[in-house]
Write a protein that holds these residues in place. Structure first.
Motif, PDB file in Angstrom:
ATOM      1  N   THR A 317       0.823  -1.194   0.000  1.00 55.01           N
ATOM      2  CA  THR A 317       0.000   0.000   0.000  1.00 55.01           C
ATOM      3  C   THR A 317       0.862   1.250   0.000  1.00 55.01           C
ATOM      4  O   THR A 317       1.869   1.310   0.724  1.00 55.01           O
ATOM      5  CB  THR A 317      -0.945   0.041   1.217  1.00 55.01           C
ATOM      6  OG1 THR A 317      -1.638   1.293   1.246  1.00 55.01           O
ATOM      7  CG2 THR A 317      -0.186  -0.136   2.530  1.00 55.01           C
ATOM      8  N   SER A 366      -6.137  -0.873   1.785  1.00 54.51           N
ATOM      9  CA  SER A 366      -6.535   0.476   1.409  1.00 54.51           C
ATOM     10  C   SER A 366      -5.308   1.285   0.998  1.00 54.51           C
ATOM     11  O   SER A 366      -4.271   1.234   1.657  1.00 54.51           O
ATOM     12  CB  SER A 366      -7.235   1.163   2.582  1.00 54.51           C
ATOM     13  OG  SER A 366      -7.324   2.560   2.376  1.00 54.51           O
ATOM     14  N   PHE A 414      -9.495  -2.022  -3.412  1.00 51.89           N
ATOM     15  CA  PHE A 414     -10.001  -0.739  -2.932  1.00 51.89           C
ATOM     16  C   PHE A 414      -9.946   0.269  -4.080  1.00 51.89           C
ATOM     17  O   PHE A 414      -8.987   0.276  -4.865  1.00 51.89           O
ATOM     18  CB  PHE A 414      -9.149  -0.225  -1.769  1.00 51.89           C
ATOM     19  CG  PHE A 414      -9.409  -0.921  -0.461  1.00 51.89           C
ATOM     20  CD1 PHE A 414     -10.308  -0.401   0.451  1.00 51.89           C
ATOM     21  CD2 PHE A 414      -8.744  -2.101  -0.149  1.00 51.89           C
ATOM     22  CE1 PHE A 414     -10.542  -1.038   1.668  1.00 51.89           C
ATOM     23  CE2 PHE A 414      -8.968  -2.752   1.055  1.00 51.89           C
ATOM     24  CZ  PHE A 414      -9.878  -2.220   1.968  1.00 51.89           C
ATOM     25  N   SER A 418      -9.521   5.404  -1.342  1.00 54.18           N
ATOM     26  CA  SER A 418     -10.663   5.067  -0.498  1.00 54.18           C
ATOM     27  C   SER A 418     -10.312   4.058   0.587  1.00 54.18           C
ATOM     28  O   SER A 418      -9.415   3.224   0.424  1.00 54.18           O
ATOM     29  CB  SER A 418     -11.809   4.515  -1.344  1.00 54.18           C
ATOM     30  OG  SER A 418     -12.923   4.189  -0.544  1.00 54.18           O
ATOM     31  N   THR A 419     -11.063   4.137   1.686  1.00 55.72           N
ATOM     32  CA  THR A 419     -10.997   3.118   2.738  1.00 55.72           C
ATOM     33  C   THR A 419     -12.281   2.296   2.788  1.00 55.72           C
ATOM     34  O   THR A 419     -12.340   1.289   3.500  1.00 55.72           O
ATOM     35  CB  THR A 419     -10.784   3.770   4.107  1.00 55.72           C
ATOM     36  OG1 THR A 419     -11.878   4.670   4.368  1.00 55.72           O
ATOM     37  CG2 THR A 419      -9.474   4.530   4.161  1.00 55.72           C
ATOM     38  N   ILE A 422     -15.035  -0.543  -2.371  1.00 52.77           N
ATOM     39  CA  ILE A 422     -14.326  -1.788  -2.685  1.00 52.77           C
ATOM     40  C   ILE A 422     -15.049  -2.497  -3.819  1.00 52.77           C
ATOM     41  O   ILE A 422     -16.279  -2.472  -3.915  1.00 52.77           O
ATOM     42  CB  ILE A 422     -14.277  -2.708  -1.443  1.00 52.77           C
ATOM     43  CG1 ILE A 422     -13.642  -1.970  -0.263  1.00 52.77           C
ATOM     44  CG2 ILE A 422     -13.508  -3.990  -1.745  1.00 52.77           C
ATOM     45  CD1 ILE A 422     -13.918  -2.616   1.072  1.00 52.77           C
ATOM     46  N   ALA A 436     -17.479  -0.281   2.989  1.00 51.86           N
ATOM     47  CA  ALA A 436     -16.548  -1.229   3.602  1.00 51.86           C
ATOM     48  C   ALA A 436     -17.148  -2.617   3.789  1.00 51.86           C
ATOM     49  O   ALA A 436     -16.804  -3.330   4.729  1.00 51.86           O
ATOM     50  CB  ALA A 436     -16.039  -0.686   4.939  1.00 51.86           C
TER      51      ALA A 436
END
Length: 837
Positions: A317, A366, A414, A418-419, A422, A436
């Protein structure tokens, strides 16, 4: 959009070597011996083993060697060179039938291998499928399109898009998410190499990695160096390869089976690979390697606790470039914050996510929060604390709940920045969550990618078709509507020709199901205790309460599946049945084929003329020692007119015909390409129109032709598993392994119609009590009038004199009939209803 592919040989610095496999028969024997005394249906991985056996057994016969002679691509190229005038088919007008839209009742569109965002616009999505090609959406998954139907290999494992020029794309062909059964055996579609596009996917060209299918290669992933667009990497079953000239030539960077690899964010000279290796005893284990000098040297950084993992997925990440994540198939999760020097280990909680090794594992982090991690297997799970604890966020059995997402995830991503947003690809298509994983939306509408084993249509309602699909059960197609009727792997389907409410279907390993409410509900009515993936299943042509199936023997039931009577003990065969053909006019005439080389098994064709009282082995004269028999078909009218098709790569041995019930055989393979032939449909007409389904499309021939012609205009280059003719609509339908159901007008109705406009024909009275008139015939056409019942059986045939004819079907049962007027250049079909009152 036109698609072109140049099949040229480009230079490659070090050509990958051909992978060595064990013998098919030895592997199957070892598998059976390993699990001797067990209920194989309860053995882990048995379903995948049986799929692999079903797919490969016909294609490796008789040697059992997994490395076959040059297969589809070479055979098709050779055919095109020798048939230049007919290299492209102008015959057939194939169009897609369905499923159109996502099947309701919790159904799935089909399997997805990979998903890629356009680097500049996340609403532009690319999806790769095992057998259905590459698909594109420009509206965030609301609609989809494809232009890869004519690629030689329609399997896609991975996609790479140049962030500096999104018109440049690379495609890893084949199905990288097949499965390994412990004996180095591949259960998917092999790769034909890396393809490249320079116009945003409009056209595709070969690169320096350009395989033939017979090299049995696997490519798992392809990536572009983020710091240099000319540098491209690909992970294969024979190492990590690098090109520094945009795919023209490639060099081997690291040996091994590279299941996954990742660049360190911001520093692509540091790379990580997840490999599958073998110890001295042939047992597989996963190893993670790291390079800090762009592949000049490598070090083993495998976590100690990964010793029991065979496969590991990796993730990185940009939220923390030093972080490295691993997800193992033994329910283990690993995390490092120092580039893999040290690891934290969290044993997986069984049942959450449920990784499935080669067949279904997914991992992503993420891009803006290193602690938010998503994993996928049977279901999906999320962690918000770097993997210390997990929450299940999907339920594949939960439809219609918000957390429903289809099972067996292969990719999870992801969205950029963004968190919570998805996207995932699985056996049912593409699903997206904006929260999420608290809820999921199915984005598969328009993905026409279902892998079909078999189908069964209604003779009296052309809009009604039932299909059996891998991983997506039995589905009912009714015009533009589709409904999943039953889970499991769907197989053969039958619609009662007298009552469309009565539907019968089989699922894997000999399970039989019946519905008496039009496919709304099914109940299990029989289980055939035999280790056969897809059993033959037929209905009696004049009594819809009688059925036939084949396990170790031909069996018949006439009491609603309550009991079965063996019919073929006198035939002397030793192998399970592959196909069954019952004569429509005289059902006492039955043909069946067998196929096996295990424990003295046989490959042959058998015939009875008296409902199984006596049998004849009619195999002599057929190339059963060199080619695997896939189907047998009998004429609707003449019980002695019979055809047999062959799979495998025995050149010139594809189709045989007998006009005396199999006592003598004639090879009518002509110049068909040397590719597996899977099925046939015989049209009941005066010239024996034959339609052939192969691993690479369909072909046509009749008695007036010296050879077969391609009959595949508009049809994708995909495996054809079953063909069916619907008399009422004058259509032929194909069940494809990767692109759903397709249909075309019959040959006699698809050629020459533009040459002369048909005069309006009158058929009256309609309904009729028996006698009716056909008026307006073209006498210059020398027409033939045939009448068929809804089972396709010929009821009457005349050659009229003059422009009208009187016909009489008063001796037939009440119901609907098809009147076909066939001239030299045109054909007209009318429906007529017979009533008795």
């Amino acid at each position: 959009m036109l698609l072109t592919i140049f099949l040229c040989l480009c230079s490659v610095i070090a050509l990958p070597q051909q992978r060595e496999y064990g013998n098919f028969y030895e592997i199957v024997k070892k598998y059976r011996e390993t699990h001797a005394g067990k209920n194989l249906h309860e053995v882990s991985g048995y379903k995948r083993q049986m799929r692999w056996e079903y797919m490969n057994a016909p294609r490796v016969y008789p040697s059992g060697n997994m490395v076959a002679p040059d297969a589809l691509m070479k055979a098709w190229q050779s055919y095109q060179k020798t048939h230049r005038s007919g290299a492209k088919s102008f015959n057939g007008n194939w169009s897609y039938v369905g499923p159109k839209g996502i099947p309701n009742n919790g159904g799935g569109a089909g399997r997805v291998n990979c998903i890629e965002f356009d680097p500049n616009n996340s609403d532009i999505l690319w999806v790769g499928t095992p057998d259905g090609g590459l698909w594109k959406s420009t509206d965030g998954g609301q609609s989809w399109s494809t232009n890869t139907d004519q690629l030689v290999n329609t399997g896609v494992t991975d996609i790479a898009i140049d962030p500096n020029n999104t018109n440049i794309m690379y495609l890893a062909t084949g199905d990288g998410f097949g499965y390994d059964n412990g004996y180095e055996i591949w259960g998917g579609v092999y790769s034909s190499g890396i393809l490249k596009s320079t116009d945003g996917g409009q056209t595709w060209n070969t690169t320096g990695i350009n395989y033939t299918i017979s090299q049995t290669r696997q490519i798992f992933n392809v990536s572009i160096d983020p710091s240099n667009s000319n540098t491209v990497y690909t992970g294969t079953d024979n190492g990590l390869w690098r090109s520094t000239d945009a795919g023209a030539t490639w060099s081997l960077l690291k040996t091994g089976l590279i299941k996954d690899f990742e660049f360190m964010p911001g520093n692509p000279s540091t790379m990580y690979t997840a490999e599958v290796e073998e110890d001295a005893f042939g047992e597989e284990f996963a190893t993670i390697y790291r390079t800090t000098d762009a592949g000049g040297s490598w070090s083993d950084i495998t976590p100690v606790d990964a010793i029991y993992d065979d496969v590991i997925e990796l993730a990185v990440t940009p939220a923390n470039p030093n972080a490295l994540y691993g997800f193992g198939d033994n329910f283990n999760f690993f995390r490092s914050t120092d580039n893999g020097t040290t690891w934290s280990y969290n044993p997986w909680i069984s049942g959450i996510g449920f990784p499935m090794g080669w067949y279904g594992m997914a991992l992503d982090v993420s891009p803006v929060d290193e602690n938010i991690v998503m994993v996928g297997g049977l279901n999906l799970a999320i962690s918000t604390n770097g993997g210390n604890s997990w929450s299940n966020v999907s339920d594949w059995q939960g439809w219609p709940t918000n957390d429903y997402s289809h099972a067996d995830h292969r990719v999870v991503k992801f969205y950029p920045g963004s968190t919570t947003d998805i996207i995932t690809g699985n056996d049912g298509g593409v699903f997206r969550s904006a929260n999420a994983g608290n809820s999921w939306a199915d984005l598969s509408e328009g993905l026409e990618i279902m892998q079909l084993y078999k189908m069964g249509g209604s003779p009296n309602n052309p809009d009604l078709v039932y299909i059996g699909a891998q991983d997506n059960g039995v589905n009912r197609l009714m015009g533009n509507n589709a409904r999943m009727a039953m889970l499991r792997d769907g197989m053969e389907c039958i619609v009662d020709y007298q009552d469309n409410n009565n539907v019968y279907a089989t699922t894997q390993n000999g399970n039989f199901w019946a519905s008496y409410d039009g496919g709304n509900t099914f109940s299990n009515v029989y289980y055939l205790p035999i280790s056969t993936w897809n059993v033959p299943f037929e209905i009696h042509p004049t009594d819809p309460g009688i059925f036939y199936t084949g396990g170790s023997h031909l069996q018949k039931t006439n009491n609603g599946f309550a009991s079965w009577s063996p019919l073929s003990f006198g035939a002397g065969h030793t192998s399970p049945l592959i196909s069954i053909a019952i004569h429509k006019v005289d059902p006492d005439v039955i043909y069946f084929t067998t196929g096996s080389k295990f424990a003295g098994g046989d490959v042959g064709v058998f015939r009875t003329m008296n409902d199984g009282f006596t049998w004849a082995n009619i195999t002599p004269g057929l190339p059963a020692d060199s080619a695997f028999i896939t189907s047998v078909e009998v004429s609707d009218t003449n019980p002695l007119d019979v055809w047999v098709t062959f799979s495998g790569y025995s050149d010139g041995n594809k189709v045989f015909h007998s006009s005396d019930g199999g006592n003598n055989w004639q090879n009518i393979s002509g110049t068909l390409p040397n590719i597996p032939t899977n099925c046939m449909a015989v049209q009941d007409d005066a010239v024996n129109s034959l339609y052939l389904g192969t691993d690479f499309g369909t072909f046509y021939r009749n008695d007036t032709m010296p050879d077969w012609i391609p009959f595949m205009d508009g049809l994708p280059n995909v495996i054809i598993n079953e063909l069916e003719i619907n008399v009422l609509s004058s259509k032929i339908r194909a069940a494809t392994y990767g692109r759903g159901v397709w249909e075309a007008s019959l040959y006699s109705t698809s050629v020459g119609l533009e040459e002369e406009t048909a005069t309006a024909l009158l058929v009256f009275p309609n309904p009729t009590r028996g006698k009716f008139t056909v008026k307006g015939l073209h006498t210059s056409e020398k027409p033939t009038i045939t009448i068929h019942n809804m089972m396709g059986q010929l009821v009457q045939e005349i050659q009229p004199v003059g422009n009208e004819a009187l016909l009489d079907i008063s001796q037939q049962p009440a119901g609907n009939y098809v009147v076909r007027i066939q001239g030299e250049r045109q054909s007209t079909v009318k429906k007529i209803t017979l009533v008795h009152h």
